[in-house]
Design a protein around this motif. Structure first.
Motif, PDB file in Angstrom:
ATOM      1  N   ALA A 121      96.969  98.313 125.973  1.00 46.04           N
ATOM      2  CA  ALA A 121      97.843  97.395 126.700  1.00 46.04           C
ATOM      3  C   ALA A 121      97.303  96.400 127.387  1.00 46.04           C
ATOM      4  O   ALA A 121      97.919  95.385 127.570  1.00 46.04           O
ATOM      5  N   ALA A 122      96.281  96.776 128.329  1.00 53.38           N
ATOM      6  CA  ALA A 122      95.731  95.802 129.113  1.00 53.38           C
ATOM      7  C   ALA A 122      95.149  94.851 128.496  1.00 53.38           C
ATOM      8  O   ALA A 122      95.044  93.377 128.763  1.00 53.38           O
ATOM      9  N   LEU A 123      94.337  95.119 127.052  1.00 56.37           N
ATOM     10  CA  LEU A 123      93.930  93.855 126.525  1.00 56.37           C
ATOM     11  C   LEU A 123      94.828  93.111 125.944  1.00 56.37           C
ATOM     12  O   LEU A 123      94.903  91.905 125.858  1.00 56.37           O
ATOM     13  N   ALA A 124      95.994  93.618 125.489  1.00 57.80           N
ATOM     14  CA  ALA A 124      97.145  92.776 125.007  1.00 57.80           C
ATOM     15  C   ALA A 124      97.740  91.805 126.009  1.00 57.80           C
ATOM     16  O   ALA A 124      98.015  90.760 125.787  1.00 57.80           O
ATOM     17  N   ALA A 125      97.799  92.297 127.099  1.00 58.48           N
ATOM     18  CA  ALA A 125      98.245  91.621 128.197  1.00 58.48           C
ATOM     19  C   ALA A 125      97.384  90.421 128.705  1.00 58.48           C
ATOM     20  O   ALA A 125      97.786  89.283 129.091  1.00 58.48           O
ATOM     21  N   THR A 126      96.159  90.682 128.538  1.00 62.68           N
ATOM     22  CA  THR A 126      95.168  89.619 128.853  1.00 62.68           C
ATOM     23  C   THR A 126      95.174  88.536 127.686  1.00 62.68           C
ATOM     24  O   THR A 126      95.216  87.310 128.095  1.00 62.68           O
ATOM     25  N   LEU A 127      95.379  89.057 126.639  1.00 61.50           N
ATOM     26  CA  LEU A 127      95.755  87.930 125.415  1.00 61.50           C
ATOM     27  C   LEU A 127      97.015  87.576 125.249  1.00 61.50           C
ATOM     28  O   LEU A 127      97.326  86.632 124.412  1.00 61.50           O
ATOM     29  N   GLY A 128      98.128  87.990 126.148  1.00 63.81           N
ATOM     30  CA  GLY A 128      99.329  87.347 126.052  1.00 63.81           C
ATOM     31  C   GLY A 128     100.116  87.936 124.763  1.00 63.81           C
ATOM     32  O   GLY A 128     101.079  87.392 124.354  1.00 63.81           O
ATOM     33  N   VAL A 129      99.684  89.177 124.526  1.00 62.07           N
ATOM     34  CA  VAL A 129     100.540  90.007 123.353  1.00 62.07           C
ATOM     35  C   VAL A 129     101.101  91.020 123.948  1.00 62.07           C
ATOM     36  O   VAL A 129     100.438  91.925 124.510  1.00 62.07           O
ATOM     37  N   VAL A 130     102.421  91.400 123.383  1.00 63.98           N
ATOM     38  CA  VAL A 130     103.063  92.378 123.834  1.00 63.98           C
ATOM     39  C   VAL A 130     102.719  93.285 122.936  1.00 63.98           C
ATOM     40  O   VAL A 130     103.088  93.336 121.807  1.00 63.98           O
ATOM     41  N   ALA A 131     102.108  94.626 123.084  1.00 63.53           N
ATOM     42  CA  ALA A 131     101.432  95.312 122.273  1.00 63.53           C
ATOM     43  C   ALA A 131     102.447  96.917 122.130  1.00 63.53           C
ATOM     44  O   ALA A 131     102.829  97.387 123.350  1.00 63.53           O
ATOM     45  N   VAL A 132     102.734  97.473 121.019  1.00 62.09           N
ATOM     46  CA  VAL A 132     103.592  98.563 121.143  1.00 62.09           C
ATOM     47  C   VAL A 132     102.492  99.786 120.344  1.00 62.09           C
ATOM     48  O   VAL A 132     102.189  99.261 119.305  1.00 62.09           O
ATOM     49  N   PRO A 133     102.263 100.705 121.101  1.00 63.76           N
ATOM     50  CA  PRO A 133     101.275 101.906 120.385  1.00 63.76           C
ATOM     51  C   PRO A 133     102.084 102.167 119.257  1.00 63.76           C
ATOM     52  O   PRO A 133     103.129 102.472 119.007  1.00 63.76           O
ATOM     53  N   GLY A 134     101.074 102.237 118.266  1.00 69.29           N
ATOM     54  CA  GLY A 134     101.483 102.802 116.896  1.00 69.29           C
ATOM     55  C   GLY A 134     102.197 101.767 116.069  1.00 69.29           C
ATOM     56  O   GLY A 134     102.528 101.960 114.676  1.00 69.29           O
ATOM     57  N   VAL A 135     102.505 100.681 116.281  1.00 68.45           N
ATOM     58  CA  VAL A 135     102.976  99.428 115.658  1.00 68.45           C
ATOM     59  C   VAL A 135     102.386  98.308 115.582  1.00 68.45           C
ATOM     60  O   VAL A 135     101.425  97.836 116.468  1.00 68.45           O
ATOM     61  N   ALA A 136     102.024  98.088 114.040  1.00 75.01           N
ATOM     62  CA  ALA A 136     101.151  96.836 114.106  1.00 75.01           C
ATOM     63  C   ALA A 136     101.565  95.310 114.292  1.00 75.01           C
ATOM     64  O   ALA A 136     102.839  95.299 114.219  1.00 75.01           O
ATOM     65  N   GLN A 137     100.888  94.616 114.921  1.00 71.75           N
ATOM     66  CA  GLN A 137     101.195  93.449 115.603  1.00 71.75           C
ATOM     67  C   GLN A 137     101.153  92.244 114.507  1.00 71.75           C
ATOM     68  O   GLN A 137     100.063  92.258 113.716  1.00 71.75           O
ATOM     69  N   ALA A 138     102.270  91.600 114.542  1.00 70.08           N
ATOM     70  CA  ALA A 138     102.348  90.499 113.440  1.00 70.08           C
ATOM     71  C   ALA A 138     101.260  89.289 114.054  1.00 70.08           C
ATOM     72  O   ALA A 138     100.941  89.022 114.952  1.00 70.08           O
ATOM     73  N   ALA A 139     100.438  88.777 112.827  1.00 69.52           N
ATOM     74  CA  ALA A 139      99.410  87.791 113.406  1.00 69.52           C
ATOM     75  C   ALA A 139      99.994  86.554 113.533  1.00 69.52           C
ATOM     76  O   ALA A 139     100.991  86.125 113.239  1.00 69.52           O
ATOM     77  N   THR A 140      99.556  85.808 114.481  1.00 70.33           N
ATOM     78  CA  THR A 140      99.907  84.449 114.942  1.00 70.33           C
ATOM     79  C   THR A 140      99.381  83.550 113.906  1.00 70.33           C
ATOM     80  O   THR A 140      98.380  83.441 113.531  1.00 70.33           O
ATOM     81  N   VAL A 141     100.512  82.729 113.538  1.00 69.40           N
ATOM     82  CA  VAL A 141     100.214  81.772 112.312  1.00 69.40           C
ATOM     83  C   VAL A 141     100.597  80.410 112.757  1.00 69.40           C
ATOM     84  O   VAL A 141     101.486  79.993 113.332  1.00 69.40           O
ATOM     85  N   ASN A 142      99.655  79.483 113.200  1.00 65.47           N
ATOM     86  CA  ASN A 142      99.571  78.154 113.540  1.00 65.47           C
ATOM     87  C   ASN A 142      99.417  77.542 112.403  1.00 65.47           C
ATOM     88  O   ASN A 142      98.172  77.283 111.877  1.00 65.47           O
ATOM     89  N   TYR A 143     100.294  76.802 111.697  1.00 62.63           N
ATOM     90  CA  TYR A 143     100.229  76.205 110.313  1.00 62.63           C
ATOM     91  C   TYR A 143     100.224  74.653 110.487  1.00 62.63           C
ATOM     92  O   TYR A 143     101.264  74.266 111.289  1.00 62.63           O
ATOM     93  N   VAL A 144      99.565  73.943 109.623  1.00 61.69           N
ATOM     94  CA  VAL A 144      99.508  72.533 109.618  1.00 61.69           C
ATOM     95  C   VAL A 144      99.503  72.183 108.196  1.00 61.69           C
ATOM     96  O   VAL A 144      98.500  72.683 107.337  1.00 61.69           O
ATOM     97  N   ALA A 145     100.546  71.392 107.806  1.00 58.77           N
ATOM     98  CA  ALA A 145     100.689  70.953 106.310  1.00 58.77           C
ATOM     99  C   ALA A 145     100.101  69.196 106.289  1.00 58.77           C
ATOM    100  O   ALA A 145     100.841  68.325 106.668  1.00 58.77           O
ATOM    101  N   LEU A 146      99.181  69.489 105.599  1.00 53.51           N
ATOM    102  CA  LEU A 146      98.562  67.960 105.244  1.00 53.51           C
ATOM    103  C   LEU A 146      98.808  67.495 103.776  1.00 53.51           C
ATOM    104  O   LEU A 146      99.282  68.390 103.294  1.00 53.51           O
ATOM    105  N   GLY A 147      98.526  66.103 103.595  1.00 51.69           N
ATOM    106  CA  GLY A 147      98.649  65.664 102.199  1.00 51.69           C
ATOM    107  C   GLY A 147      99.390  64.606 102.063  1.00 51.69           C
ATOM    108  O   GLY A 147      99.713  63.627 103.034  1.00 51.69           O
ATOM    109  N   ASP A 148      99.617  64.479 100.682  1.00 56.70           N
ATOM    110  CA  ASP A 148     100.367  63.202 100.121  1.00 56.70           C
ATOM    111  C   ASP A 148     101.837  63.505  99.873  1.00 56.70           C
ATOM    112  O   ASP A 148     102.441  64.373 100.654  1.00 56.70           O
TER     113      ASP A 148
END
Length: 261
Positions: free
Chosen positions: A11-38
């Motif tokens: 919980a302390a680590l999650a707070a430091t990283l700005g993530v709300v952690a719930v014990p026993g529940v997998a956390q969704a990965a942050t996706v920062n998406y950029v679409a390049l091209g033609d």
């Protein structure tokens, strides 16, 4: 006791990283998406378009994927008419070390897509053949180096991102479809050129450690001259021989989703 201590540390680590952690529940990965091209990334052919000169559509595969996955951030600098130099000199500025996903279609305009299509649609069989052969020579001789430089520029700006390179579909079915259509021969050699381009892009994407998404099978049976085409013929000058909204959703988006989820 050990479990409580471990939970408190998480919980302390999650707070430091700005993530709300719930014990026993997998956390969704942050996706920062950029679409390049033609244009095949900006969504030319799908409409409606934004107010820029890039003809960006929210019906293109990139914004559709972003919306379906509730990404943390989405940037969309892809631009109709872009060549590799445009990506390197302009679009990669949208990337950063926090970018986690990059998609791109690029290389078709470098190889002279518009000129080849124009020669084949309105010119003679010989002019079409010459244009296709010139494009194929460029694709095998010059394009690989340009793709390498483009992927390297992306890696440099977004070292932590997954790079996904999408290819171009075959544009045509080769069945009879009327007197005003391109000949079967022209459509066949254009499809062969598309196969070569896919091979070149796949090879260089692999060399760059990127994921290559081959869209040809997704569009199979839905090219120009199909009963249910997902690409425009010459209904519009700008949109000609680009996917329509169905092509982006059921062709490109489906292929991308199958590859990365």
């Amino acid at each position: 006791m050990l479990r409580r201590v471990r939970t408190a540390l998480v919980a302390a680590l999650a707070a430091t990283l700005g993530v709300v952690a719930v014990p026993g529940v997998a956390q969704a990965a942050t996706v920062n998406y950029v679409a390049l091209g033609d244009s095949y990334s900006s969504g030319v052919g799908a409409g409606p378009y934004d107010l820029s000169t890039c003809l960006r559509s929210q019906k293109s595969y990139a914004p559709l994927w972003a919306a379906a996955h509730a990404v943390s951030s989405f940037r969309f600098p892809a631009c109709g008419g872009a060549v590799t130099a445009d990506v390197i000199n302009g679009q990669v500025s949208a990337l950063s070390s926090t970018t986690t996903l990059v998609t791109i279609t690029i290389g078709g305009n470098d190889a002279g897509f518009s000129d080849v299509i124009t020669s084949c649609r309105f010119g003679s069989t010989s002019s079409c053949t010459n244009a296709v052969n010139t494009a194929k020579s460029f694709a095998t001789g010059t394009l690989p180096g340009r793709l390498d430089a483009t992927y390297a520029a992306i890696r440099n700006r977004a070292p932590n991102a997954r790079l996904v390179v999408l290819g171009y579909p075959r544009l045509f079915e080769t069945n009879w479809c009327g007197l005003l259509a391109m000949s079967t021969y022209k459509r066949t050699i254009l499809n062969e050129a598309a196969d070569l381009l896919a091979s070149v892009i796949a090879d260089r994407a692999g060399a760059a450690g990127a994921t290559f998404v081959d869209t040809r099978s997704a569009f199979a049976g839905h090219g120009v001259c199909a009963a249910d085409p997902w690409s425009h013929d010459v209904s519009g000058v700008v949109e000609a021989y680009h996917p329509d909204a169905d092509g982006y959703r059921y062709g490109y988006l489906s292929a991308l989703t199958a590859a990365i989820g």
